[in-house]
Design a protein around this motif. Sequence first.
Motif, PDB file in Angstrom:
ATOM      1  N   GLU A  69       0.747  -1.153   0.145  1.00  0.00           N
ATOM      2  CA  GLU A  69       0.185   0.036  -0.271  1.00  0.00           C
ATOM      3  C   GLU A  69       1.053   1.455   0.352  1.00  0.00           C
ATOM      4  OE1 GLU A  69      -3.268   2.301   0.040  1.00  0.00           O
ATOM      5  OE2 GLU A  69      -3.021   0.110  -0.315  1.00  0.00           O
ATOM      6  N   THR A  70       2.331   1.226   0.672  1.00  0.00           N
ATOM      7  CA  THR A  70       2.640   2.495   0.304  1.00  0.00           C
ATOM      8  C   THR A  70       3.487   2.490  -0.824  1.00  0.00           C
ATOM      9  OG1 THR A  70       5.118   0.986   1.792  1.00  0.00           O
ATOM     10  CG2 THR A  70       4.040   2.266   3.297  1.00  0.00           C
ATOM     11  N   ARG A  73       2.234   1.632  -3.615  1.00  0.00           N
ATOM     12  CA  ARG A  73       1.446   2.415  -4.248  1.00  0.00           C
ATOM     13  C   ARG A  73       0.743   3.636  -3.592  1.00  0.00           C
ATOM     14  NH1 ARG A  73      -4.600   3.685  -4.326  1.00  0.00           N
ATOM     15  NH2 ARG A  73      -4.644   4.034  -1.925  1.00  0.00           N
ATOM     16  N   GLU A  74       0.372   4.307  -2.563  1.00  0.00           N
ATOM     17  CA  GLU A  74       0.406   5.421  -2.619  1.00  0.00           C
ATOM     18  C   GLU A  74       1.630   6.796  -2.839  1.00  0.00           C
ATOM     19  OE1 GLU A  74       0.548   5.672   1.716  1.00  0.00           O
ATOM     20  OE2 GLU A  74      -1.778   4.963   2.128  1.00  0.00           O
ATOM     21  N   ARG A  75       3.053   5.926  -3.199  1.00  0.00           N
ATOM     22  CA  ARG A  75       4.280   6.114  -3.536  1.00  0.00           C
ATOM     23  C   ARG A  75       3.522   7.247  -5.192  1.00  0.00           C
ATOM     24  NH1 ARG A  75       9.254   7.538  -2.192  1.00  0.00           N
ATOM     25  NH2 ARG A  75       8.728   7.233   0.360  1.00  0.00           N
ATOM     26  N   TYR A  76       3.816   5.773  -5.880  1.00  0.00           N
ATOM     27  CA  TYR A  76       3.029   6.176  -6.873  1.00  0.00           C
ATOM     28  C   TYR A  76       1.937   6.973  -7.201  1.00  0.00           C
ATOM     29  CZ  TYR A  76       5.888   2.627  -9.528  1.00  0.00           C
ATOM     30  OH  TYR A  76       6.710   1.732  -9.953  1.00  0.00           O
ATOM     31  N   LEU A  77       1.174   6.994  -6.489  1.00  0.00           N
ATOM     32  CA  LEU A  77      -0.625   8.147  -6.685  1.00  0.00           C
ATOM     33  C   LEU A  77       0.409   9.498  -6.343  1.00  0.00           C
ATOM     34  CD1 LEU A  77      -3.379   6.457  -5.197  1.00  0.00           C
ATOM     35  CD2 LEU A  77      -2.902   6.948  -7.692  1.00  0.00           C
ATOM     36  N   LYS A  78       1.364   9.217  -5.477  1.00  0.00           N
ATOM     37  CA  LYS A  78       1.286  11.406  -4.921  1.00  0.00           C
ATOM     38  C   LYS A  78       2.038  11.002  -6.121  1.00  0.00           C
ATOM     39  CE  LYS A  78       4.371  13.326  -1.378  1.00  0.00           C
ATOM     40  NZ  LYS A  78       4.813  13.256   0.143  1.00  0.00           N
ATOM     41  N   ARG A 123      -3.232   7.065 -12.448  1.00  0.00           N
ATOM     42  CA  ARG A 123      -3.757   7.460 -12.539  1.00  0.00           C
ATOM     43  C   ARG A 123      -3.991   5.946 -11.578  1.00  0.00           C
ATOM     44  NH1 ARG A 123      -3.326   8.297 -17.564  1.00  0.00           N
ATOM     45  NH2 ARG A 123      -4.646   6.514 -18.243  1.00  0.00           N
ATOM     46  N   GLN A 124      -4.557   4.592 -12.338  1.00  0.00           N
ATOM     47  CA  GLN A 124      -5.260   3.967 -11.406  1.00  0.00           C
ATOM     48  C   GLN A 124      -3.726   3.101 -10.552  1.00  0.00           C
ATOM     49  OE1 GLN A 124      -9.212   2.812 -13.159  1.00  0.00           O
ATOM     50  NE2 GLN A 124      -8.081   3.391 -15.288  1.00  0.00           N
ATOM     51  N   THR A 148      -2.585  -2.251  -4.614  1.00  0.00           N
ATOM     52  CA  THR A 148      -1.719  -3.576  -4.409  1.00  0.00           C
ATOM     53  C   THR A 148      -1.750  -4.501  -4.722  1.00  0.00           C
ATOM     54  OG1 THR A 148      -1.708  -1.494  -2.708  1.00  0.00           O
ATOM     55  CG2 THR A 148      -1.277  -4.110  -1.661  1.00  0.00           C
ATOM     56  N   GLU A 187      -0.266  -2.739   6.842  1.00  0.00           N
ATOM     57  CA  GLU A 187      -1.599  -3.363   6.426  1.00  0.00           C
ATOM     58  C   GLU A 187      -2.023  -4.705   7.336  1.00  0.00           C
ATOM     59  OE1 GLU A 187      -1.782  -3.841   2.087  1.00  0.00           O
ATOM     60  OE2 GLU A 187       0.964  -2.127   2.249  1.00  0.00           O
TER      61      GLU A 187
END
Length: 366
Positions: free
Chosen positions: A148-149, A151-156, A161-162, A165, A296
């Motif tokens: 999840e962390t 995933r958040e790095r990619y989004l930030k 865009r999509q 995890t 998680e």
Amino acid sequence: MRFLFYTHSLISDWNHGNAHFLRGVMRELLALGHDARALEPEDSWSRQNLLADGGPQAVADFHATFPRLQSQIYGADFDHAAAVDGADVVVVHEWSDPALVKRIGDLRRAGGRFTALFHDTHHRAVSREGEIAGLDLSGYDGILAFGETLRERYLKAGWGRQVFTWHEAADTALFHPLQAQEEGDLIWIGNWGDDERSAELAEFLIRPAHDLNLRATVRGVRYPDHALRQLDDAGIAYGGWIANARAPEAFARHRVTVHVPRGPYVRELPGIPTIRPFEALACGIPLVSAPWSDAEGLFRDGDFRWAQDGDQMRAHLRELVNDPAARAEQAARGLETIRARHTCAHRASELLAILDTLSARERKSA
């Protein structure tokens, strides 16, 4: 569906843990009636090192162990457009050449009828951020991040865009409890690498094994001379490279194992244990872990033991090595969680659910 996996190597797991997971996922997809095959580059450093370490027999052993898995080796003249044209889903691993990553995205954007997914199973997004930032992922339908962390790095960072995890897991067709004659007390299977955890290995593995006078064995690659001297001084046997398919038997011949995570995961990517703990617990061996954050909630309290420092590691190892009942109870609890939540069959189902989500979003936006 027809799945095509671009991987650094499926044939070789020499310093290449992602091969463990992809083999299991491909096997599960095949069992569900899908088609799954892999592509790997002819200059794969992992396969080259495998041949240097184990010779042609190591490659033959892969094919004998995984007879249904197909991996085609490609060179500079390979027709990638034709390859992806015959696929429904194309998954490109982050160790792929940046030009190839862009090429697959361009083919998708140019009207490719496949779903393009980029798969990240490493800490480069934080340890070598520029390498990931430099990849052109604009043509991909989604990103698969193994925590999840991440995933958040990619989004930030705006790298996708999509982003989903998708943790690694144990291939339980291979990793399960075995009966074998005992050879020792403690085994650790892992690579030394780039001194990312040298101090931690000394505190949580080498010194405890020495202080407790354990019959200890280490298997893995990329051990520099100073690391080999530390093992020898501690009375720890070093066995070199071990094929992942042989790890379950190695676990079965020992009483306990440990997990010593790499620094970048502990400091900057909490919640990502990497694949080794999943595999060890699936084999029914008690595990004691150096600190990391299970952010998680992948595991339950008591699935394995936590050691916050070397003293706690020594205390846990002393009990588990000498108490058969404690070992049995510990092993059973960890195995139960793996079978309930963290097998490659679970991850194959999750991948199919992710594809359903992407398909539904695409229909909605059409």
